[in-house]
Design an enzyme around this catalytic site. Structure first.
Site, PDB file in Angstrom:
ATOM      1  N   ASP A 137       4.460  -3.132   6.171  1.00 58.31           N
ATOM      2  CA  ASP A 137       3.734  -1.943   5.737  1.00 58.31           C
ATOM      3  C   ASP A 137       4.481  -1.343   4.551  1.00 58.31           C
ATOM      4  O   ASP A 137       5.705  -1.299   4.548  1.00 58.31           O
ATOM      5  CB  ASP A 137       3.705  -0.967   6.919  1.00 58.31           C
ATOM      6  CG  ASP A 137       2.775   0.180   6.668  1.00 58.31           C
ATOM      7  OD1 ASP A 137       1.618   0.096   7.109  1.00 58.31           O
ATOM      8  OD2 ASP A 137       3.212   1.168   6.036  1.00 58.31           O
ATOM      9  N   ASN A 172      -0.960   6.651  -3.852  1.00 59.74           N
ATOM     10  CA  ASN A 172      -2.420   6.627  -3.888  1.00 59.74           C
ATOM     11  C   ASN A 172      -2.979   8.036  -4.073  1.00 59.74           C
ATOM     12  O   ASN A 172      -3.884   8.262  -4.868  1.00 59.74           O
ATOM     13  CB  ASN A 172      -2.913   6.037  -2.567  1.00 59.74           C
ATOM     14  CG  ASN A 172      -4.217   5.297  -2.737  1.00 59.74           C
ATOM     15  OD1 ASN A 172      -4.508   4.787  -3.805  1.00 59.74           O
ATOM     16  ND2 ASN A 172      -5.003   5.269  -1.686  1.00 59.74           N
ATOM     17  N   ASP A 185      -5.270   0.676  -6.067  1.00 57.48           N
ATOM     18  CA  ASP A 185      -5.835  -0.673  -5.995  1.00 57.48           C
ATOM     19  C   ASP A 185      -5.072  -1.629  -6.905  1.00 57.48           C
ATOM     20  O   ASP A 185      -4.799  -2.767  -6.540  1.00 57.48           O
ATOM     21  CB  ASP A 185      -7.317  -0.667  -6.421  1.00 57.48           C
ATOM     22  CG  ASP A 185      -8.197  -0.131  -5.298  1.00 57.48           C
ATOM     23  OD1 ASP A 185      -7.655   0.164  -4.213  1.00 57.48           O
ATOM     24  OD2 ASP A 185      -9.414  -0.001  -5.513  1.00 57.48           O
ATOM     25  N   ASP A 199      -2.507  -0.708   3.242  1.00 57.65           N
ATOM     26  CA  ASP A 199      -1.250  -1.206   2.678  1.00 57.65           C
ATOM     27  C   ASP A 199      -0.492  -2.001   3.734  1.00 57.65           C
ATOM     28  O   ASP A 199       0.724  -2.018   3.745  1.00 57.65           O
ATOM     29  CB  ASP A 199      -0.406  -0.035   2.146  1.00 57.65           C
ATOM     30  CG  ASP A 199      -0.080   0.968   3.236  1.00 57.65           C
ATOM     31  OD1 ASP A 199      -0.714   0.906   4.312  1.00 57.65           O
ATOM     32  OD2 ASP A 199       0.802   1.817   3.029  1.00 57.65           O
TER      33      ASP A 199
END
Ligand code: C2E
Ligand code: CA
Ligand code: CA
Length: 658
Positions: A256, A264, A273, A299
């Site tokens: 992760d 983000n 992205d 993620d």
């Protein structure tokens, strides 16, 4: 010339269309036995009608030879009926069939014409009929190998026609001509059928290619070009099956990204992205033997590898390291970390779901205890998980009214040392587990959604009790990440304030940075709603998380609570420095500042020296039950020896800029 060459290439079966050759062969297998049966029946009939007129070797002798050859060929073809040859082998077999077809046709026509020299018009008529039905029957049986059909037709009908032309017999020449023309027409039909057959085979092949591509796309993540979650789980199932059969081990890893959500939220989803695309590129370049890496969503990435613990840890660490190097996206350079959780088959579990759950649990521990590295699910995790399960089960059965209550820790103002309010702290007395501390049950209540009922219940209870105490006391109330991102809960909390007719500015909602980070947009919206309704907000445990100044600027925060871990070491100049700079930052931002965890006089002296106006800690009082506070107030007008503030103007306690 070109056409002749093309014709010869065609006659030899073009190896450039192997799929067609293979399909041709598979169709032919079912037709050829009928062809030999037909040859045998016709041969018996013609040798029967010529038995009396032709010599023995030409009737019985030749028939016996023909029957033996046909029977052998028939058996050969029956034997291969289940064979599905590779394309090259199919081409070879088809070529052989064409040659054998030509040879047998030559034998038949030679035999027929030899017989034709014996007998009268009836016998000769039978020969004509024999040749006609045999050649047409053969052409039909060879529909899927038109090359052989053409050869057979040519080998039979041309010599036959020439034979009669030379005899100058009009009737038989007409019959021969007739047979020839009928064969030409039948061949046309065969060609047409064969063309449709080839088209069908080609479109089937194209469909197969398309299906394979669709299947690949359905198992690929578009953003990172890595295999997706679906593929991960199907691979996991397959590998578990294989490991069971071979008694081997496998490792399931979950990776992760740290701080991805933050990036983000700060720079927008488009950049998020792009970042994931870069992560995908890096992971795609990693080629480790027998390791598959997939994007599981968001993620989160998963990988499968052989189950040697050292190797698996190395692989996990290598992935974390690879992903932690800075990324250049446009003009921006960003860094994310990565942590990895691992679970081994069969030690940690034997099904895909259990193994995945355990690696996720190990990841959760990696994130809190060994960020940036791999953590393998161990016996200690197992014990912890079991106790968490016990908490979860007890929570599910818990009776809110009977088992939960709120304790209050005084918030003390300096230098006058009066109590301006209390922080509400949840207490759970479980009939099966006894006293359970909030930092143990709140995360589980969050995960199970129980917190959705718990928070409003505790808040209403706390509010009612605070209101029942004399004076204008403030109430600080902790909200979890789940609460702050749930618009429902926020509305319910505001409704509770309204129904208790308490001025909203007397209530401060405390949230931690971690709670905000997990869902920044939703958290910000909720905080604004609380502020608009008049309530205050505080950032709890400041200094332990990211301590990002950005949050303080952008979020509607009134107060910062310095984590008690800094107080424990405040006599150390480094920690004192941190506390001092946070206090100064609050001063410049015109915010309230609370120092938590004051336990000793020495600590208090330092805090006073730094001119902090609000403190909490065991030095004054730990969390007390409502009954204890009530009794103390009734008896002494004080709590823990400190008077309650007569009138509290929180804003007046702000550190003024100096
Ligand atoms: P917190 O919000 O940081 O609360 C302060 C914790 O420090 C409390 O632990 C309190 O009892 C303890 N404490 C206060 N003064 C001292 C001191 O001088 N020394 C030491 N060593 N400890 C001190 P508690 O009650 O166990 O709560 C732990 C955490 O659980 C809280 O940390 C808070 O994050 C969470 N929590 C408690 N009640 C609730 C609740 O109703 N809702 C939510 N969402 N979280 C809660
Ligand atoms: Ca708190
Ligand atoms: Ca705190």
């Amino acid at each position: 010339m070109k056409r002749v060459r093309a014709f010869i290439r065609w006659m030899k079966v073009d190896p450039r269309h192997p799929d067609i050759a293979r399909a041709q062969y598979n169709e032919l297998k079912t037709q050829i036995p009928s062809l030999y049966a037909l040859l045998m029946v016709n041969a018996v009939a013609v040798s029967y009608t010529h038995y009396d007129v032709a010599p023995f070797y030409l009737t019985v002798g030749a028939l016996a030879a023909i029957l033996v050859i046909s029977a052998v060929r028939l058996v050969v073809w029956i034997k291969v009926r289940h064979l599905d040859p590779a394309p090259a082998e199919a081409v070879r077999r088809l070529r052989r069939t064409i040659v054998i077809g030509g040879l047998i046709a030559a034998i038949y026509i030679t035999w027929s014409l030899s017989l034709d020299t014996y007998g009268g018009p009836e016998e000769r008529g039978h020969i004509a009929l024999f040749i006609a039905i045999t050649v047409i029957g053969c052409i039909f049986c060879l529909t899927n190998l038109p090359q052989a059909a053409v050869l057979v037709m040519a080998v039979v009908t041309i010599p036959y026609l020439v034979y009669y032309l030379r005899q100058d017999n009009d009737v038989y020449t007409a019959i021969a001509m007739n047979i020839f023309l009928v064969c030409v027409v039948v061949l046309q039909v065969v060609f047409r059928n064969h063309r449709s057959f080839c088209k069908l085979v080609r479109s089937q092949a194209e469909t197969e290619v398309l299906n394979a591509e669709n299947e690949r796309l359905a198992q690929t993540d578009a953003l990172t070009n890595l295999p997706n979650r679906r593929y991960f789980f199907s691979q996991l199932e397959t590998r578990i099956g294989k490991a069971k059969a071979e008694q081997s081990t496998i490792a399931v890893g979950v990776v992760d990204l740290d701080r991805f959500k933050q990036i983000n939220d700060t720079y927008g989803h488009q950049l998020g992205d792009q970042l994931l695309g870069e992560v995908g590129k890096r992971l795609n370049t990693l080629s480790l033997p027998d390791v598959v890496i997939c994007r599981l969503g968001g993620d989160e990435f998963g990988f499968l590898c052989p189950g040697d613990p050292n190797e698996a840890t190395k692989t996990g660490d290598r992935i974390c390291e690879l992903l932690s190097a800075p990324y250049q996206i446009g003009d921006l350079q960003v860094s994310v970390g990565a942590s990895c959780g691992l679970a081994l088959y069969p030690q940690a579990g034997t099904t895909a779901q259990v193994l995945f759950g355990r690696s996720d649990y190990a990841l959760y521990h990696a994130k809190t205890n060994s960020r940036g590295r791999s953590t393998i699910y161990s016996a200690a995790h197992e014990a912890l998980m079991r106790s968490e399960q016990a908490v979860e089960t007890a929570l599910q059965r818990a009776n809110l009214e009977e088992e939960f209550e709120v304790h209050f820790q005084p918030v003390v103002s300096l230098p006058d040392r009066t109590i301006i309010g209390f922080e509400a702290l949840a207490r759970w007395h479980s009939p099966s587990l006894g006293e359970v501390r909030p930092d143990r049950f709140i995360p589980i209540a969050e995960r199970t959604g129980f917190v959705h009922n718990l928070t409003p219940f505790l808040f209403a209870k706390a509010l009612k009790q605070i209101k029942a105490l004399p004076g204008d006391l403030c109430l600080a109330f902790n909200l979890s990440g789940h609460d702050i991102t749930s618009p429902d809960t926020v509305d319910t909390l505001l409704e509770i304030i309204r129904s208790h007719e308490l001025p909203p500015q007397m209530v401060t909602f405390e949230i931690t940075e971690t709670a905000v980070i997990s869902s920044y947009d939703a958290a910000e919206k909720s905080l604004r709603k609380l502020k608009t309704a008049g309530a205050k907000t505080a950032l709890d445990d400041f200094g332990t998380g990211y301590s990002s100044l950005g949050y303080l600027h952008r979020l509607p925060i009134d107060c910062v609570k310095i984590d008690r871990s800094f107080l424990a070491g405040i006599e150390d100049p480094a920690d004192e420095g941190v506390v001092r700079s946070i206090i100064e930052m609050c001063r410049s931002l015109q915010m309230l500042c609370v120092v938590e965890g004051v336990e000793t006089r020495g600590q208090l002296d330092l805090v006073e020296k730094l001119q902090c106006r609000l403190v909490q800690g065991d030095l004054f009082s730990g969390a007390l039950s409502y009954d204890v506070i009530r009794e103390s107030v009734d008896k002494t007008d004080k709590v823990a020896g400190l008077p309650l503030s007569v009138s509290t103007q929180l804003d007046a306690l702000k550190l003024s800029a100096s």
